[in-house]
Design an enzyme around this catalytic site. Structure first.
Site, short mmCIF file in Angstrom:
data_model
loop_
_atom_site.label_atom_id
_atom_site.label_comp_id
_atom_site.label_asym_id
_atom_site.label_seq_id
_atom_site.Cartn_x
_atom_site.Cartn_y
_atom_site.Cartn_z
N GLY A 49 47.93 -33.91 -41.06
CA GLY A 49 46.69 -34.15 -42.01
C GLY A 49 47.43 -33.25 -43.41
O GLY A 49 46.78 -33.79 -44.43
N ASP A 105 44.77 -29.30 -44.25
CA ASP A 105 43.90 -30.41 -44.60
C ASP A 105 42.53 -29.84 -44.82
O ASP A 105 41.78 -29.90 -46.06
CB ASP A 105 44.15 -31.86 -44.18
CG ASP A 105 43.69 -31.79 -42.64
OD1 ASP A 105 43.67 -30.67 -42.05
OD2 ASP A 105 43.86 -32.60 -41.93
N ASP A 108 37.65 -26.35 -40.37
CA ASP A 108 36.51 -26.80 -39.76
C ASP A 108 35.83 -25.67 -39.00
O ASP A 108 35.41 -24.76 -39.51
CB ASP A 108 36.63 -28.28 -39.17
CG ASP A 108 35.42 -28.74 -38.39
OD1 ASP A 108 34.55 -28.85 -39.07
OD2 ASP A 108 35.45 -29.26 -37.34
N LYS A 136 35.13 -26.41 -44.46
CA LYS A 136 33.54 -26.72 -44.14
C LYS A 136 33.03 -25.35 -43.53
O LYS A 136 32.85 -25.09 -42.14
CB LYS A 136 33.47 -27.85 -43.14
CG LYS A 136 33.72 -29.04 -43.35
CD LYS A 136 33.56 -30.13 -42.12
CE LYS A 136 33.95 -31.38 -42.34
NZ LYS A 136 34.02 -31.86 -41.03
P1 IMP Z 1 39.29 -26.86 -36.30
O1 IMP Z 1 40.07 -26.13 -35.28
O2 IMP Z 1 37.81 -27.16 -35.84
O3 IMP Z 1 39.34 -25.87 -37.81
O4 IMP Z 1 39.94 -28.09 -36.79
C1 IMP Z 1 40.71 -28.41 -37.88
C2 IMP Z 1 41.15 -29.72 -37.70
O5 IMP Z 1 40.16 -30.90 -37.38
C3 IMP Z 1 41.67 -30.18 -38.89
O6 IMP Z 1 42.96 -29.89 -39.24
C4 IMP Z 1 41.67 -31.96 -39.08
O7 IMP Z 1 42.58 -32.22 -38.49
C5 IMP Z 1 40.40 -31.82 -38.00
N1 IMP Z 1 39.13 -32.26 -38.91
C6 IMP Z 1 38.19 -31.39 -38.82
N2 IMP Z 1 37.12 -31.90 -39.71
C7 IMP Z 1 37.71 -33.10 -40.16
C8 IMP Z 1 37.01 -34.05 -41.10
O8 IMP Z 1 36.08 -34.00 -41.69
N3 IMP Z 1 37.96 -35.29 -41.08
C9 IMP Z 1 39.20 -35.13 -40.50
N4 IMP Z 1 39.63 -34.39 -39.86
C10 IMP Z 1 38.79 -33.29 -39.77
MG MG Z 2 44.77 -30.90 -39.07
#
Ligand code: IMP
Ligand code: MG
Length: 185
Positions: A49, A105, A108, A136
Site C-alpha cells: 500500500g 498508506d 486504521d 482513520k
Molecule cells: P490496521 O492494522 O487495522 O491499522 O490495518 C491497516 C492496514 O489495513 C492498512 O495498511 C491497509 O493495508 C488496510 N486498510 C485499512 N483501511 C483501509 C482502507 O480504507 N482501504 C484500503 N486498505 C485499508
Molecule cells: Mg497497508
C-alpha cells in the site's frame, strides 16, 4: 476522467485529488527534512500500500536518507486486523543507530503498526516514528499515534494512491471512497 471509467464506476466519490495529495506530500516532506536534519533517516515502507506514497514522499525529502521495505500479513480474518502480524519480507539492513520512519498508506485499527513498531524498536534504532498518508482515528483499537499525517479520513473504505481492495484500484492517482456494492456482495 473518462479514460478511468473502468475504475471510477466502482468509486462512490473522490475524497482526495492527486493535486491535494501532491501539496500535502510536499508539506510532509518539508517537515521531515527539517525534523531529521543531521540524523540518520531511514524510511521503511510497508508493502504494498505504501509504494505510491513512498515514491512521492522520498522525492519531497531534501536531506540524505535511505529506503527499505517490509511486507506483512495479518493472521486470521482478512477483513479484520487480528494484531498478530507475520513478516513476509524483512528489511535488508541493520537498524542500529538509524532514525526509522515507518511509511504507511493508512492507519486504521493501528494493530499492524503497533506490532511493527514494537518489533523494529527491539532492533536498537536511534528513534522510531510513523508517517501515514491517511489516518482513520475513529477506528483505532490500540493506543498508537502517527508522527506525521497527510489526511484525517472518515470511516469509509478508501482506494487509490496505493490503497487497494482485493489488489485493485492502487493505480488510481487520487483517493476515492469505494462503493459499498463492490464489497457487500
Ligand atoms: P490496521 O492494522 O487495522 O491499522 O490495518 C491497516 C492496514 O489495513 C492498512 O495498511 C491497509 O493495508 C488496510 N486498510 C485499512 N483501511 C483501509 C482502507 O480504507 N482501504 C484500503 N486498505 C485499508
Ligand atoms: Mg497497508
Amino acid at each position: 476522467m473518462d479514460k478511468w471509467n473502468g475504475i471510477m464506476q466502482d468509486v462512490e466519490r473522490m475524497l482526495l485529488t492527486k493535486e491535494e495529495i501532491a501539496d500535502k506530500v510536499t508539506q510532509v516532506g518539508e517537515a521531515i527534512s527539517r525534523d531529521y536534519a543531521g540524523k540518520n533517516l531511514l524510511l521503511i515502507g510497508v508493502l504494498k500500500g505504501s509504494v505510491v506514497f513512498m515514491a512521492d514522499l522520498m522525492r519531497a525529502i531534501t536531506i540524505p536518507m535511505g529506503i527499505e521495505f517490509m511486507a506483512v500479513s495479518s493472521y486470521g480474518n482478512s477483513s479484520q486486523s487480528s494484531g498478530v502480524v507475520k513478516i513476509e519480507k524483512d528489511v535488508d539492513t541493520d537498524l542500529a543507530g538509524k532514525d526509522v520512519l515507518i511509511v504507511e498508506d493508512i492507519l486504521d485499527t493501528g494493530m499492524t503498526l503497533s506490532y511493527l513498531k514494537t518489533l523494529l524498536n527491539g532492533r536498537g534504532p536511534a528513534s522510531i516514528g510513523i508517517v501515514t498518508l491517511c489516518d482513520k482515528p475513529s477506528r483505532r483499537l490500540v493506543d498508537i499515534q502517527p508522527d506525521y499525517v497527510g489526511f484525517e479520513v472518515p470511516d469509509e473504505f478508501l482506494v487509490g494512491y496505493g490503497l487497494d481492495y482485493a489488489e485493485h484500484y492502487r493505480n488510481l492517482p487520487g483517493v476515492g471512497i469505494l462503493k459499498r456494492s463492490v464489497y457487500e456482495k
